[in-house]
Design an enzyme around this catalytic site. Sequence first.
Site, PDB file in Angstrom:
ATOM      1  N   GLU A 188       9.411  -5.565  14.970  1.00  0.00           N
ATOM      2  CA  GLU A 188       9.790  -6.479  15.679  1.00  0.00           C
ATOM      3  C   GLU A 188      10.316  -7.833  15.396  1.00  0.00           C
ATOM      4  O   GLU A 188      11.419  -8.388  15.472  1.00  0.00           O
ATOM      5  CB  GLU A 188       9.181  -6.745  17.090  1.00  0.00           C
ATOM      6  CG  GLU A 188       8.558  -5.562  18.063  1.00  0.00           C
ATOM      7  CD  GLU A 188       9.604  -4.489  18.314  1.00  0.00           C
ATOM      8  OE1 GLU A 188      10.988  -4.735  18.256  1.00  0.00           O
ATOM      9  OE2 GLU A 188       9.407  -3.197  18.257  1.00  0.00           O
TER      10      GLU A 188
ATOM     11  N   GLU B  18      18.532  -0.368  14.316  1.00  0.00           N
ATOM     12  CA  GLU B  18      17.009   0.525  14.497  1.00  0.00           C
ATOM     13  C   GLU B  18      16.903   1.312  13.091  1.00  0.00           C
ATOM     14  O   GLU B  18      15.652   1.084  12.634  1.00  0.00           O
ATOM     15  CB  GLU B  18      17.369   1.279  15.673  1.00  0.00           C
ATOM     16  CG  GLU B  18      17.222   0.587  17.045  1.00  0.00           C
ATOM     17  CD  GLU B  18      16.088  -0.608  17.291  1.00  0.00           C
ATOM     18  OE1 GLU B  18      15.094  -0.351  16.335  1.00  0.00           O
ATOM     19  OE2 GLU B  18      16.093  -1.373  18.207  1.00  0.00           O
TER      20      GLU B  18
ATOM     21  N   HIS C  66      13.413  -7.472  13.207  1.00  0.00           N
ATOM     22  CA  HIS C  66      14.626  -7.530  13.950  1.00  0.00           C
ATOM     23  C   HIS C  66      15.291  -9.053  14.086  1.00  0.00           C
ATOM     24  O   HIS C  66      16.418  -8.880  14.314  1.00  0.00           O
ATOM     25  CB  HIS C  66      14.475  -7.010  15.492  1.00  0.00           C
ATOM     26  CG  HIS C  66      14.456  -5.573  15.723  1.00  0.00           C
ATOM     27  ND1 HIS C  66      15.685  -4.770  15.055  1.00  0.00           N
ATOM     28  CD2 HIS C  66      13.745  -4.738  16.317  1.00  0.00           C
ATOM     29  CE1 HIS C  66      15.710  -3.644  15.618  1.00  0.00           C
ATOM     30  NE2 HIS C  66      14.478  -3.368  16.227  1.00  0.00           N
TER      31      HIS C  66
ATOM     32  N   GLU D  68      12.401  -6.777  20.668  1.00  0.00           N
ATOM     33  CA  GLU D  68      12.318  -7.777  19.853  1.00  0.00           C
ATOM     34  C   GLU D  68      13.221  -9.159  20.495  1.00  0.00           C
ATOM     35  O   GLU D  68      13.833  -9.909  19.582  1.00  0.00           O
ATOM     36  CB  GLU D  68      13.435  -7.528  18.536  1.00  0.00           C
ATOM     37  CG  GLU D  68      14.811  -7.033  19.047  1.00  0.00           C
ATOM     38  CD  GLU D  68      14.888  -5.401  19.346  1.00  0.00           C
ATOM     39  OE1 GLU D  68      14.044  -4.772  19.737  1.00  0.00           O
ATOM     40  OE2 GLU D  68      16.114  -4.879  19.072  1.00  0.00           O
TER      41      GLU D  68
END
Length: 871
Positions: free
Chosen positions: A301, A323, A304, A267
């Site tokens: 991603e 996460e 993120h 990311e």
Amino acid sequence: MRTDEPQAIHLKDYHAPDYKVFEIALDFVLDPAATRVGARLRMARTGAEDAPLVLNGEALKLVSVALDGKLLAKDEYSVDAEHLTIPNLPEKFVLDIVTEIAPEQNTLLSGLYTSKGMFCTQCEAEGFRRITYFLDRPDVLAVYTTRIEADRKLYPVLLSNGNLITKGDLPGGRHFAVWRDPFPKPCYLFALVAGDLGRIEDEFVTMSGRKVDLKIFVEHGNENKALYAMDSLKRAMKWDEEAYGREYDLDIFMIVAVSAFNFGAMENKGLNIFNDKVLLASPETATDDDYGRIEGVVAHEYFHNWSGDRITCRDWFQLSLKEGFTVFRDQGFSADMRSHAVKRIEEVRALRLRQFQEDAGPLAHPVQPQSYISIDNFYTATIYEKGAELIGMLKTLVGDETYRKATDLYFARHDGQAATVEDWVRCFEEASGRDLSQFRLWYAQAGTPVVGAKGLYDKSTKTYTLSLAQTLRPTPGQPEKKPMHIPVRLGFIGKSGASLPLTLEGENATGPEERVLELTEASQNFVFVGVEEEPILSLGRGFSAPAVFAVDHSPADRTTLMAHDPDSFNRWEAGQTAARAAMMAMMQGASPDPLYVAALGPVLDKAMEDMAFAANMLSLPLESEIAMAMPVVDPDAIHAARMGLVKTVAAAHRAKFAELYAALGEDGPFSPEAKAAGKRALRNACLRYLTAEDDEAAATLAHRHYLSATNMTDMIAGLAALTRMSSAKKDEAFTHFHDRFAKDALVLDKWMGLQAGSPRADTVVRVRALMEHAAFDIKNPNRVRALVGAFSANQLRFHAADGSGYALVGDVVRKLDGINAQVAARMAGAFETWRRFDPARQALIRAELEKTLAISGISSNLFEVMSKTLA
Ligand code: B3K
Ligand code: ZN
């Protein structure tokens, strides 16, 4: 064995950094053999006056260090294999560090490396120190400016984080670009890409009306295979605005696909780097699972950007903060894009397969670990998937509206910060007004709780007393556990299949047909009144906690639940439990449970109503899932029982399978969408049963299925059926597939994986031979995972009684450790279940573990996994 045992790092030792970096200006002069990296750091001291500056560095050649423009003499600093230490620094200063690195030698794929002639980076968790000396820790946030200089012909595309400031040509066929990222970030989010790449472009207008340029870079010729990722990206951007109120912040968002990559994707701020496996798709080359994964990872991603980049982690013990939350966010997105019911089943299946396994073995660790040797080893199912389950439980406990309030508060309060799990939980406490002290144990205690339920029905008073009890077995380093705060969603089903209301004692109105109980004690009783008949308990609906819900249902109750539970997850769960029980009984000599086999009849009758769900109802627990229910795993017996049940089900419903199979043929152009994918899944589930026998008729059907397929999903289904067979058609089809896709590494990965997953006795020999195949490259993690990873997931053959499977994986792990220690350690995880096997197998595995620990110069990654596994 190494004498300098790698040391563990402990959460309790955390202290804030002594220095701060405001800005870093990087200057790369790219060359595969010798890249020069200049780093200008504008810094300030924040700790004690006499604190030296200790920068991390690894595999670097130090060229020079200058302080405030003046070169430092050799005696003004010290360098060892992992640090550059500078004492006596002023309060504010500028450091200029020049290093040299060799990207083409970087087989660890951490830091700056080359993949198929392009430069790319991977800095999470600790790769930036392999680029330059730096405070390589996530709580040091700085603004980055990156100048890249390279050969213009070989590397026409030069990318880094943020916005492009300027670019231009240089003498000697070279050129440069300067990028600046205005958002302060930790160095693990730094990225650089340089190469000769094709691209697709699009744009997205954000909710406040800003236009964002979207670009995806791929190898020339692969542009069309990036269209689905682009489409997924736009849907993800929109979804994050609607579901979480999150708007994108830069003017440009870029994704680059690379071939050699240690995991799925990364990311990096404004410049995500992807393993090409989770980016490239076309109907001819990608399965429906691939499409689903691409959609999910692109979203993950992208999400993120807020949960990870703008709010990052204070230290790596907080990894699940970004996460677990981001997985929960991508799961919500995929469920909204596809089917909530099917998505939940897939999530739970994966969680049990990987995370429950981890929790039950020597590598068990809490969602917030207390110590690690190598942080690379902690990108685990526990941190990711169990971490996501914790957020799901919080949402269940506080309700949807308060959940959104809590996340809004979290984003507002911690934007721009390096935060902690504690910060996160506090936002939930403040938003909900609830005390979550006991809930925090979910972050601190490892292991999977078992929630046992017993119901007692009193016909005369129409009361039903539900006793719930929780137990949590010791895990390494945690001999004693406290009771957890467990949300238990449940319902009652009557014998006819109708839902009954749940009215708790003391309530004066009739209760709802589903509720969430909060189990907080070791055991608790809940008394329900006005229960008109003895109910069948539907417990843990929607899998309301990452626990084992143990209810002693009769086979008849299970089939009632399979048919009537309004909770689709528990309908599926009842079928899985029944199938597992049937196979366990078969291993004791019983014949297949006729009730279960018959219960699949109504499933088939209703299959067309929700095809993807029906496909899941029809898929039996995997061999490794059955293993988890056995005190001592017997891989051969499990395989035989599972095959036996497949054949029985196939024989009992043959006509129906054949009828569905015929009705579900492909019509119209390919669509990757959920409905079309569900149809393929159901048809392929039918194929599985229609090819249950190892005979020429089955082989002919599988072969025809393969040859007539118009997409990769169906081709793979045909091939998968053939892998089990002795017919010559198997080799014919595999050769055909190989020749057709000889140039496509990602597709050949599938070809390798199928062969590695075959139950046939020669599998281990074939896998050894495939390691010599021209397409196999031990330096490319995708190839290793496709062949060796798939083999170690083949329980029957990996655990072959002669130890040949163990030797194969052991050999690969030992060879790989010197090439890519992160992937070696990951592959070594295959041995984590070893104590659940018989003494003879344990002895064989122990020998492999000891042999591995004895290699000279073993990496700390592999050392950690091997020594903990053996402990
Ligand atoms: N954050 C990365 C994982 C990095 C793994 C480093 N060993 C990808 C992700 O979770 O989105
Ligand atoms: Zn992530």
